[in-house]
Design a protein around this motif. Sequence first.
Motif, PDB file in Angstrom:
ATOM      1  N   ILE A 117      -6.804  -4.510  -1.896  1.00 50.55           N
ATOM      2  CA  ILE A 117      -5.536  -3.853  -2.259  1.00 50.55           C
ATOM      3  C   ILE A 117      -5.422  -3.743  -3.776  1.00 50.55           C
ATOM      4  O   ILE A 117      -4.947  -2.726  -4.313  1.00 50.55           O
ATOM      5  CB  ILE A 117      -4.362  -4.635  -1.658  1.00 50.55           C
ATOM      6  CG1 ILE A 117      -4.453  -4.627  -0.136  1.00 50.55           C
ATOM      7  CG2 ILE A 117      -3.026  -4.055  -2.099  1.00 50.55           C
ATOM      8  CD1 ILE A 117      -3.422  -5.490   0.554  1.00 50.55           C
TER       9      ILE A 117
ATOM     10  N   LEU B 256       0.827  -1.211   0.000  1.00 51.17           N
ATOM     11  CA  LEU B 256       0.000   0.000   0.000  1.00 51.17           C
ATOM     12  C   LEU B 256       0.857   1.255   0.000  1.00 51.17           C
ATOM     13  O   LEU B 256       0.490   2.272  -0.623  1.00 51.17           O
ATOM     14  CB  LEU B 256      -0.919  -0.020   1.225  1.00 51.17           C
ATOM     15  CG  LEU B 256      -2.073  -1.020   1.181  1.00 51.17           C
ATOM     16  CD1 LEU B 256      -2.773  -1.071   2.523  1.00 51.17           C
ATOM     17  CD2 LEU B 256      -3.078  -0.627   0.094  1.00 51.17           C
TER      18      LEU B 256
ATOM     19  N   ILE C 143      -7.377   1.019   3.952  1.00 52.39           N
ATOM     20  CA  ILE C 143      -7.908   0.794   2.582  1.00 52.39           C
ATOM     21  C   ILE C 143      -9.266   1.468   2.422  1.00 52.39           C
ATOM     22  O   ILE C 143      -9.535   2.141   1.406  1.00 52.39           O
ATOM     23  CB  ILE C 143      -7.985  -0.713   2.306  1.00 52.39           C
ATOM     24  CG1 ILE C 143      -6.584  -1.323   2.233  1.00 52.39           C
ATOM     25  CG2 ILE C 143      -8.735  -0.980   1.009  1.00 52.39           C
ATOM     26  CD1 ILE C 143      -6.573  -2.841   2.178  1.00 52.39           C
TER      27      ILE C 143
ATOM     28  N   TYR D 136      -8.841   5.191   2.316  1.00 51.62           N
ATOM     29  CA  TYR D 136      -8.232   5.606   1.043  1.00 51.62           C
ATOM     30  C   TYR D 136      -9.278   5.635  -0.071  1.00 51.62           C
ATOM     31  O   TYR D 136      -9.321   6.560  -0.882  1.00 51.62           O
ATOM     32  CB  TYR D 136      -7.096   4.640   0.696  1.00 51.62           C
ATOM     33  CG  TYR D 136      -6.366   4.992  -0.580  1.00 51.62           C
ATOM     34  CD1 TYR D 136      -5.450   6.035  -0.619  1.00 51.62           C
ATOM     35  CD2 TYR D 136      -6.592   4.272  -1.751  1.00 51.62           C
ATOM     36  CE1 TYR D 136      -4.773   6.354  -1.784  1.00 51.62           C
ATOM     37  CE2 TYR D 136      -5.927   4.583  -2.922  1.00 51.62           C
ATOM     38  CZ  TYR D 136      -5.019   5.622  -2.936  1.00 51.62           C
ATOM     39  OH  TYR D 136      -4.370   5.961  -4.094  1.00 51.62           O
ATOM     40  N   ASN D 137     -10.126   4.601  -0.115  1.00 53.90           N
ATOM     41  CA  ASN D 137     -11.204   4.597  -1.116  1.00 53.90           C
ATOM     42  C   ASN D 137     -12.169   5.754  -0.892  1.00 53.90           C
ATOM     43  O   ASN D 137     -12.682   6.347  -1.855  1.00 53.90           O
ATOM     44  CB  ASN D 137     -11.955   3.264  -1.053  1.00 53.90           C
ATOM     45  CG  ASN D 137     -11.234   2.144  -1.779  1.00 53.90           C
ATOM     46  OD1 ASN D 137     -11.297   2.018  -2.986  1.00 53.90           O
ATOM     47  ND2 ASN D 137     -10.499   1.333  -1.041  1.00 53.90           N
TER      48      ASN D 137
ATOM     49  N   CYS E  11      -7.335  -0.757  -4.890  1.00 51.58           N
ATOM     50  CA  CYS E  11      -6.594   0.488  -4.670  1.00 51.58           C
ATOM     51  C   CYS E  11      -5.525   0.683  -5.733  1.00 51.58           C
ATOM     52  O   CYS E  11      -5.272   1.823  -6.191  1.00 51.58           O
ATOM     53  CB  CYS E  11      -5.944   0.468  -3.280  1.00 51.58           C
ATOM     54  SG  CYS E  11      -7.113   0.439  -1.914  1.00 51.58           S
TER      55      CYS E  11
END
Length: 547
Positions: free
Chosen positions: A122, A45, A83, A86-87, A125
């Motif tokens: 992941i 990441l 995650i 981040y999304n 992303c």
Amino acid sequence: MFNVESLERVELCESLLTWIQTFNVDAPCQTVEDLTNGVVMAQALQKIDPAYFDENWLNRIKTEVGDNWRLKISNLKKILKGILDYNHEILGQQINDFTLPDVNLIGEHSDAAELGRMLQLILGCAVNCEQKQEYIQAIMMMEESVQHVVMTAIQELMSKESPVSAGNDAYVDLDRQLKKTSEELNEALSAKEEIAQRCHELDLQVAALQEEKSSLLAENQVLMERLNQSDSIEDPNSPAGRRHLQLQTQLEQLQEETFRLEAAKDDYRIRCEELEKEISELRQQNDELTTLADDAQSLKDEIDVLRHSSDKVSKLEGQVESYKKKLEDLGDLRRQVKLLEEKNTMYMQNTVSLEEELRKANAARSQLETYKRQVVELQNRLSEESKKADKLDFEYKRLKEKVDSLQKEKDRLRTERDSLKETIEELRCVQAQEGQLTTQGLIPLGSQESSDSLAAEIVTPEIREKLIRLQHENKMLKINQEGSDNEKIALLQSLLDDANLRKNELETENRLVNQRLLEVQSQVEELQKSLQDQGSKAEDFHYVKKS
């Protein structure tokens, strides 16, 4: 629409494991167990977006977790939260209708299916970040089977994505409190901005009023000059007096409004200062809560470590307690061991004596078998001798019957002899009478022989023949009777003596055999009792030896 559920989750995990190896991270990533601690996923990441997943975020991931599944779960929770944030924050997407991975199964049981879901997030992303072309090109360079599985996972994940909507669920109580504090801070900031705007508006109004006041003062001065030049302002009936009163009233109103606005300005300034203090306090609280959140997270990790250590400590304490109990019982066990050793020595001595007695018993048993055989032989001999005795008894009875018959015959012959004697006497008497008659009437006899011959001449031939025959038979019977009777009596007497002697011997031997049999039976009973005692002692010794 593709659906990953139609594929095997294990195959998906293996394909995404092959894909995660293309990041060339420092941590090992060859097996599923290498990914369960979260270090490989965190480094991947950071390579996807170094600005968002910075060093501070990466330092929150514990690298030295070992087999502590609680620390693994803590790392996986941080990665999953990163995650999703981040999304939400960077990509502006919300993942709907997608089953989030169960970090507990990944950390505790190394579940390949749940790990595949985590790697799929992941992957989402990677293909949506700024360097997505680079990662898509890397996917296109992989094997066709792996490429097909990865593309299917991407399409299924993209079908679950939607634009982000307001309001996310709180993760933990401390994050909820932090959000609440942030909201309060934002409200305070908005209130400060509104108050600042209001103060600015009031300042503008004050400036406008001051300008208006200055203009009014200037106008008032001009009017005063005009008034001085013209009519007196003290005359209310004059136009200047009316204008002066009007302006004076307006001036008083404006002064009152100015005082009121200045008072409101002072109040707003005080309120603004208070809000600034509250904002500074809230910022300080926010910083403290952020610090506390980081401390709480580190404390959670430490708590997980301590909980893991506590489990070990509880196990060790249980072992220590068991060892203490064993140490307490050790003295008793030693005493019991000493007693058992003494008993063992005693039992060994008893065993030696029992073995000696067993050998003696075996010898006695063989002797007993010999005695049994002798008893059987004696019984057989006794039965044979009994048969012989019965036979001799039968012979004795038979001979006794013969003796009785011979005795009867003897009595009969004796009776016949007596009758013959009487007949002879009668004949002699007759001869004597005849002799007397001859001597008296005829001639005298010179001797006995002449009288016998005379009697013989007088007796008829039949009588003489019968007489001679009877005499001869009498003589022979006497001889035979005396000889046979004596022989038979002697023979029967000897047989009777032998039978009585044999009977006495058999009775004596029977008594001896019975006495010997009683002795042997008493010895057998004693040997059986000794064998039973030895068996019970041997069983006790065997039981004690086992225990």
